[in-house]
Design a protein around this motif. Structure first.
Motif, PDB file in Angstrom:
ATOM      1  N   THR A 160      60.057  43.258  38.147  1.00 18.23           N
ATOM      2  CA  THR A 160      58.554  42.414  37.041  1.00 18.23           C
ATOM      3  C   THR A 160      58.346  42.247  38.934  1.00 18.23           C
ATOM      4  O   THR A 160      57.579  42.084  39.842  1.00 18.23           O
ATOM      5  CB  THR A 160      58.346  41.637  36.329  1.00 18.23           C
ATOM      6  OG1 THR A 160      58.964  41.776  35.645  1.00 18.23           O
ATOM      7  CG2 THR A 160      56.919  40.906  36.731  1.00 18.23           C
ATOM      8  N   LEU A 161      59.527  40.278  39.137  1.00 14.17           N
ATOM      9  CA  LEU A 161      59.515  39.813  40.734  1.00 14.17           C
ATOM     10  C   LEU A 161      58.654  40.490  41.815  1.00 14.17           C
ATOM     11  O   LEU A 161      58.449  40.760  42.893  1.00 14.17           O
ATOM     12  CB  LEU A 161      59.928  39.221  40.984  1.00 14.17           C
ATOM     13  CG  LEU A 161      60.069  37.280  39.581  1.00 14.17           C
ATOM     14  CD1 LEU A 161      61.523  36.751  39.891  1.00 14.17           C
ATOM     15  CD2 LEU A 161      58.754  37.032  39.999  1.00 14.17           C
ATOM     16  N   ALA A 162      60.234  42.037  41.849  1.00 13.87           N
ATOM     17  CA  ALA A 162      60.466  42.986  42.369  1.00 13.87           C
ATOM     18  C   ALA A 162      58.970  43.437  43.567  1.00 13.87           C
ATOM     19  O   ALA A 162      59.020  44.078  43.151  1.00 13.87           O
ATOM     20  CB  ALA A 162      61.560  43.380  42.804  1.00 13.87           C
ATOM     21  N   GLY A 163      58.661  43.686  41.847  1.00 16.45           N
ATOM     22  CA  GLY A 163      57.459  45.012  42.198  1.00 16.45           C
ATOM     23  C   GLY A 163      56.369  43.701  42.621  1.00 16.45           C
ATOM     24  O   GLY A 163      55.365  44.175  43.639  1.00 16.45           O
ATOM     25  N   GLY A 164      55.631  42.250  41.993  1.00 18.46           N
ATOM     26  CA  GLY A 164      55.053  41.690  42.515  1.00 18.46           C
ATOM     27  C   GLY A 164      55.554  41.388  44.548  1.00 18.46           C
ATOM     28  O   GLY A 164      54.993  41.564  45.002  1.00 18.46           O
ATOM     29  N   TRP A 165      56.480  41.662  44.601  1.00 17.01           N
ATOM     30  CA  TRP A 165      56.620  41.308  46.137  1.00 17.01           C
ATOM     31  C   TRP A 165      56.800  42.316  46.918  1.00 17.01           C
ATOM     32  O   TRP A 165      56.412  42.384  48.129  1.00 17.01           O
ATOM     33  CB  TRP A 165      59.025  41.037  45.904  1.00 17.01           C
ATOM     34  CG  TRP A 165      59.074  40.695  47.429  1.00 17.01           C
ATOM     35  CD1 TRP A 165      58.514  39.084  47.999  1.00 17.01           C
ATOM     36  CD2 TRP A 165      59.698  41.676  48.259  1.00 17.01           C
ATOM     37  NE1 TRP A 165      59.675  39.672  49.213  1.00 17.01           N
ATOM     38  CE2 TRP A 165      60.091  40.780  49.453  1.00 17.01           C
ATOM     39  CE3 TRP A 165      59.850  42.793  48.603  1.00 17.01           C
ATOM     40  CZ2 TRP A 165      60.770  41.650  51.231  1.00 17.01           C
ATOM     41  CZ3 TRP A 165      60.067  43.327  49.420  1.00 17.01           C
ATOM     42  CH2 TRP A 165      60.390  42.926  50.687  1.00 17.01           C
ATOM     43  N   THR A 166      56.752  43.529  45.965  1.00 18.85           N
ATOM     44  CA  THR A 166      56.462  44.795  47.212  1.00 18.85           C
ATOM     45  C   THR A 166      55.146  44.846  47.397  1.00 18.85           C
ATOM     46  O   THR A 166      54.262  45.260  48.436  1.00 18.85           O
ATOM     47  CB  THR A 166      56.730  45.844  46.311  1.00 18.85           C
ATOM     48  OG1 THR A 166      58.839  46.009  46.020  1.00 18.85           O
ATOM     49  CG2 THR A 166      56.361  47.359  46.677  1.00 18.85           C
ATOM     50  N   ALA A 167      54.303  44.527  46.628  1.00 21.03           N
ATOM     51  CA  ALA A 167      52.697  44.576  46.951  1.00 21.03           C
ATOM     52  C   ALA A 167      52.069  43.684  47.478  1.00 21.03           C
ATOM     53  O   ALA A 167      51.275  43.950  48.364  1.00 21.03           O
ATOM     54  CB  ALA A 167      52.231  43.997  45.277  1.00 21.03           C
ATOM     55  N   GLN A 168      52.599  42.572  47.566  1.00 24.81           N
ATOM     56  CA  GLN A 168      52.583  41.223  48.596  1.00 24.81           C
ATOM     57  C   GLN A 168      52.907  41.633  50.233  1.00 24.81           C
ATOM     58  O   GLN A 168      52.254  40.902  51.232  1.00 24.81           O
ATOM     59  CB  GLN A 168      52.441  39.900  48.372  1.00 24.81           C
ATOM     60  CG  GLN A 168      53.888  39.409  47.972  1.00 24.81           C
ATOM     61  CD  GLN A 168      53.936  38.945  49.212  1.00 24.81           C
ATOM     62  OE1 GLN A 168      53.573  38.712  50.034  1.00 24.81           O
ATOM     63  NE2 GLN A 168      55.790  39.239  49.599  1.00 24.81           N
TER      64      GLN A 168
END
Length: 258
Positions: A13-21
């Motif tokens: 989940t953190l990886a997905g958010g990091w990619t988005a930002q």
């Protein structure tokens, strides 16, 4: 064991958010991908599960589909009410569309999106992630093989959950710290859900209804908000390709873990 496995969902989940930002300079591509991921999650994952779990019909229509439509309408109603309340209180319009590189900020479009809508949508994603954690814990109670299969499915699509949680919060004009806070809550939710599974049992019919309602709300956000915003300032072929890629990614995940 269930909590340990849920830590994988936390990291994904953190990886997905990091990619988005990290790709905010290509915001139209981010939104196009997010819309595709949301569409894929709803049509290929949530809705089939809801129909299977809810089972019964109401006046000739599956209960999950009725709740799906209710979720769509509820999301639309909440957004309109919040926008109307904000306008009635003289809320200032905020800029939500970032100009392409090389252009000045003049002429940027304003909209009347209420930040509360983004926070509500992200909170719904957090709730869904918590239910994923409960599913992991319950499946391990059945057997290690079942638990592993469910855990892999959850971990695989939690990248999309993190990506969408950060994107939804940011899209509605919330401060980045709030987007990070919702992303962290979404990452922690599966771990908390897995830990709670030892004490909480969710009936299958209730779970199916919840998935239907959540799927309808998520489809509204994808179709009425995310995708129009993605194509408004940048009606490019690359944006459309990102949307298709998002759907295809969820299809591969569902096919590999189903």
């Amino acid at each position: 064991m269930a909590v340990f496995v849920a830590l994988g969902a936390f990291l994904m989940t953190l990886a997905g958010g990091w990619t988005a930002q990290r790709v905010t300079d290509r915001r139209h591509l981010v939104l196009g991908l997010a819309g595709g991921l949301m569409l894929g999650v709803v049509g290929l994952d949530l809705l089939p599960e809801a129909l299977q779990a809810a089972g019964r019909e109401i006046h000739g229509v599956p209960a999950a589909l009725l709740l799906f439509v209710a979720g769509f309408l509820l999301a639309h109603l909440v957004e309109r009410l919040l926008a109307a309340r904000r306008a009635a209180h003289g809320g200032e319009e905020h800029v939500s569309i970032v100009p392409p590189p090389g252009r000045s900020s003049r002429g940027r479009l304003h909209d009347d999106r209420a930040p509360e809508v983004g926070l509500t949508a992200a909170a719904a994603m957090v709730g869904h992630s918590a239910m994923d954690g409960v599913a992991i814990g319950a499946s391990f109670q059945v057997g290690s093989g079942m638990g592993t299969a469910v855990a892999l499915a959850v971990i695989a699509h939690d990248f999309a959950d993190g990506f969408n949680t950060f994107t939804l919060t940011s899209l509605y004009g919330n401060a980045r710290r709030k987007a990070y806070a919702m992303l962290f809550a979404d990452a922690v939710a599966p771990v908390a859900g897995a830990a709670a599974s030892a004490f909480v049992h969710v009936p299958e019919g209730v779970l199916g209804g919840y998935l239907g309602l959540f799927g309808g709300a998520l489809l509204y956000l994808a179709a009425a908000e995310i995708l129009p915003e993605a194509h408004h300032a940048h009606p490019a072929r690359s944006t459309l390709l990102c949307t298709v890629a998002g759907v295809a990614f969820i299809w591969l995940v569902v096919g590999a873990t189903g």
